[in-house]
Design a protein around this motif. Structure first.
Motif, PDB file in Angstrom:
ATOM      1  N   LEU A   1      54.413  47.218  42.204  1.00  0.00           N
ATOM      2  CA  LEU A   1      53.672  45.976  42.429  1.00  0.00           C
ATOM      3  C   LEU A   1      52.167  46.225  42.463  1.00  0.00           C
ATOM      4  N   LEU A   2      51.746  47.228  43.229  1.00  0.00           N
ATOM      5  CA  LEU A   2      50.315  47.492  43.355  1.00  0.00           C
ATOM      6  C   LEU A   2      49.709  47.974  42.036  1.00  0.00           C
ATOM      7  N   MET A   3      50.459  48.743  41.269  1.00  0.00           N
ATOM      8  CA  MET A   3      49.935  49.203  39.990  1.00  0.00           C
ATOM      9  C   MET A   3      49.858  48.078  38.964  1.00  0.00           C
ATOM     10  N   ARG A   4      50.767  47.099  39.053  1.00  0.00           N
ATOM     11  CA  ARG A   4      50.652  45.944  38.151  1.00  0.00           C
ATOM     12  C   ARG A   4      49.445  45.099  38.504  1.00  0.00           C
ATOM     13  N   VAL A   5      49.148  44.988  39.796  1.00  0.00           N
ATOM     14  CA  VAL A   5      47.932  44.280  40.214  1.00  0.00           C
ATOM     15  C   VAL A   5      46.703  45.040  39.712  1.00  0.00           C
ATOM     16  N   THR A   6      46.758  46.357  39.801  1.00  0.00           N
ATOM     17  CA  THR A   6      45.653  47.176  39.291  1.00  0.00           C
ATOM     18  C   THR A   6      45.478  46.979  37.792  1.00  0.00           C
ATOM     19  N   ASP A   7      46.592  46.965  37.055  1.00  0.00           N
ATOM     20  CA  ASP A   7      46.515  46.727  35.606  1.00  0.00           C
ATOM     21  C   ASP A   7      45.942  45.357  35.299  1.00  0.00           C
ATOM     22  N   LEU A   8      46.284  44.375  36.133  1.00  0.00           N
ATOM     23  CA  LEU A   8      45.745  43.025  35.935  1.00  0.00           C
ATOM     24  C   LEU A   8      44.225  43.017  36.070  1.00  0.00           C
ATOM     25  N   PHE A   9      43.709  43.695  37.092  1.00  0.00           N
ATOM     26  CA  PHE A   9      42.262  43.753  37.278  1.00  0.00           C
ATOM     27  C   PHE A   9      41.596  44.548  36.157  1.00  0.00           C
ATOM     28  N   LEU A  10      42.280  45.588  35.660  1.00  0.00           N
ATOM     29  CA  LEU A  10      41.712  46.367  34.561  1.00  0.00           C
ATOM     30  C   LEU A  10      41.626  45.550  33.284  1.00  0.00           C
ATOM     31  N   ALA A  11      42.528  44.600  33.127  1.00  0.00           N
ATOM     32  CA  ALA A  11      42.555  43.783  31.911  1.00  0.00           C
ATOM     33  C   ALA A  11      41.515  42.671  31.921  1.00  0.00           C
ATOM     34  N   LEU A  12      40.932  42.387  33.090  1.00  0.00           N
ATOM     35  CA  LEU A  12      39.945  41.308  33.174  1.00  0.00           C
ATOM     36  C   LEU A  12      38.649  41.716  32.486  1.00  0.00           C
ATOM     37  N   PRO A  13      38.014  40.803  31.757  1.00  0.00           N
ATOM     38  CA  PRO A  13      36.677  41.086  31.184  1.00  0.00           C
ATOM     39  C   PRO A  13      35.634  41.093  32.296  1.00  0.00           C
ATOM     40  N   GLN A  14      35.212  42.265  32.690  1.00  0.00           N
ATOM     41  CA  GLN A  14      34.439  42.392  33.924  1.00  0.00           C
ATOM     42  C   GLN A  14      33.088  41.694  33.880  1.00  0.00           C
ATOM     43  N   LEU A  15      32.300  41.936  32.848  1.00  0.00           N
ATOM     44  CA  LEU A  15      30.959  41.368  32.835  1.00  0.00           C
ATOM     45  C   LEU A  15      30.975  39.840  32.787  1.00  0.00           C
ATOM     46  N   PRO A  16      31.749  39.200  31.893  1.00  0.00           N
ATOM     47  CA  PRO A  16      31.786  37.730  31.935  1.00  0.00           C
ATOM     48  C   PRO A  16      32.300  37.181  33.262  1.00  0.00           C
ATOM     49  N   LEU A  17      33.320  37.829  33.838  1.00  0.00           N
ATOM     50  CA  LEU A  17      33.845  37.358  35.120  1.00  0.00           C
ATOM     51  C   LEU A  17      32.812  37.540  36.222  1.00  0.00           C
ATOM     52  N   LEU A  18      32.115  38.661  36.203  1.00  0.00           N
ATOM     53  CA  LEU A  18      31.093  38.916  37.209  1.00  0.00           C
ATOM     54  C   LEU A  18      29.963  37.892  37.112  1.00  0.00           C
ATOM     55  N   LEU A  19      29.540  37.590  35.892  1.00  0.00           N
ATOM     56  CA  LEU A  19      28.492  36.588  35.698  1.00  0.00           C
ATOM     57  C   LEU A  19      28.950  35.218  36.175  1.00  0.00           C
ATOM     58  N   LEU A  20      30.207  34.868  35.884  1.00  0.00           N
ATOM     59  CA  LEU A  20      30.728  33.564  36.289  1.00  0.00           C
ATOM     60  C   LEU A  20      30.779  33.425  37.808  1.00  0.00           C
ATOM     61  N   ILE A  21      31.282  34.475  38.498  1.00  0.00           N
ATOM     62  CA  ILE A  21      31.393  34.409  39.958  1.00  0.00           C
ATOM     63  C   ILE A  21      30.013  34.311  40.597  1.00  0.00           C
ATOM     64  N   VAL A  22      29.072  35.131  40.125  1.00  0.00           N
ATOM     65  CA  VAL A  22      27.723  35.085  40.684  1.00  0.00           C
ATOM     66  C   VAL A  22      27.087  33.722  40.435  1.00  0.00           C
ATOM     67  N   TYR A  23      27.275  33.175  39.257  1.00  0.00           N
ATOM     68  CA  TYR A  23      26.691  31.872  38.927  1.00  0.00           C
ATOM     69  C   TYR A  23      27.283  30.762  39.791  1.00  0.00           C
ATOM     70  N   LEU A  24      28.589  30.825  40.073  1.00  0.00           N
ATOM     71  CA  LEU A  24      29.248  29.760  40.826  1.00  0.00           C
ATOM     72  C   LEU A  24      28.930  29.810  42.314  1.00  0.00           C
ATOM     73  N   PHE A  25      28.846  31.004  42.892  1.00  0.00           N
ATOM     74  CA  PHE A  25      28.739  31.126  44.352  1.00  0.00           C
ATOM     75  C   PHE A  25      27.360  31.538  44.845  1.00  0.00           C
ATOM     76  N   ARG A  26      26.427  31.777  43.940  1.00  0.00           N
ATOM     77  CA  ARG A  26      25.111  32.253  44.360  1.00  0.00           C
ATOM     78  C   ARG A  26      24.395  31.237  45.240  1.00  0.00           C
ATOM     79  N   ASP A  27      24.354  29.994  44.818  1.00  0.00           N
ATOM     80  CA  ASP A  27      23.631  28.974  45.585  1.00  0.00           C
ATOM     81  C   ASP A  27      24.275  28.721  46.943  1.00  0.00           C
TER      82      ASP A  27
END
Length: 296
Positions: free
Chosen positions: A118-144
């Protein structure tokens, strides 16, 4: 009869580390950068926010060793002060990623079976995420929102640290899990079990000290990665406010002056380059020094 000197793992690691010239060079450069950011602003007490358009975009000189920016602010003072922010983000994000990675990896490697899967599948899920676009989206949404709660500087700092740390723990988790899988069947663990050691004691007292070297190496590399990510965010305009001179923010401010005032980009870029390169040299040296099979 001469007695052989007492040798320890850490003593042998230090002897191997100091023979690695690149690792020692990286350590010297990193110590100089850290001391410069901590002590430099006290010795070079030029204001970082004083605006003087009469000194706009001046080249390096005796008065301004790194030149000035488009607002006439001293570049050296801003680099020294901004290094505190960049290094703080790198260390804090490393602590978040290492905490998550060590926890997930140790639990998965110790218990195994369905929990490991279970934990390794969660790890694989996070590895599959596009990090830079997701990081930009989260910062843009919650920064203010976080700016309104904790202030413009602290809010952005907490957001960037948490986001970078929570998106960079996966490689650490895999490393720790692999080490735990190889150690949990050893004789000293079986002996501790026979003596009635609890699972938590087995994990943190008996197993974790044996993977500490791997964790230290991963931590050094995580600092450099976090500094690069923070610089990328600031360069894209989603990092700290303009009055907080992080190295990435200074590159963002310099992008329109690359031809007329290249020094505005060269010096903060050089600070990022030397810091990350020295950390990587230290990480490589520690990896070889802490490897018991290493022979130099």
């Amino acid at each position: 009869m001469n007695e052989r000197p007492h040798r320890t793992l850490w003593g042998d690691a230090w002897r191997r580390f100091r023979r690695d010239r690149m690792a020692v060079f990286g350590a010297i450069v990193l110590v100089a950068i850290v001391l410069g950011t901590l002590v430099g602003p006290l010795l070079y007490d030029v204001p970082i926010d004083e605006i003087d358009f009469g000194r706009s975009s001046l080249p390096p000189s005796w008065e301004h060793p790194f030149g000035t920016n488009d607002l006439g602010q001293d570049q050296l003072a801003r680099i020294l002060w901004g290094g505190r922010v960049s290094l703080s983000v790198g260390v804090a994000a490393m602590l978040v990623s290492m905490g998550l990675g060590i926890f997930v990896g140790s639990i998965a490697g110790f218990y195994g079976k369905w929990l490991d899967g279970l934990l390794m599948r969660v790890t694989d899920l996070f590895l599959a995420l596009p990090q830079l676009p997701l990081l930009l989206l989260i910062v843009y949404l919650f920064r203010d929102s976080l700016k309104a709660i904790a202030g413009p500087e602290l809010g952005v700092f907490v957001l960037i640290v948490v986001v970078i740390g929570s998106l960079n723990w996966m490689s650490v988790a895999r490393l720790i899990r692999a080490e735990f899988l190889s150690l949990r069947e050893t004789n000293f663990v079986a002996a501790a079990r026979a003596l009635g050691a609890t699972p938590s004691r087995l994990i943190w007292v008996h197993l974790f000290p044996n993977v500490l070297g791997t964790a230290i190496v991963a931590a050094t590399l995580a600092v450099g990665r976090a500094i690069l990510i923070e610089s990328t965010l600031s360069f894209l305009g989603l990092g700290f406010p303009p009055d907080v001179p992080t190295w990435g923010r200074m590159l963002f401010d310099a992008q329109n002056y690359l031809e007329s005032a290249p020094h505005m980009a060269i010096f903060p870029g050089l600070a990022i380059f030397l810091t990350v390169l020295s950390i990587n040299f230290i990480g490589d040296g520690l990896r070889d020094a802490l490897d018991p099979k290493s022979r130099r």
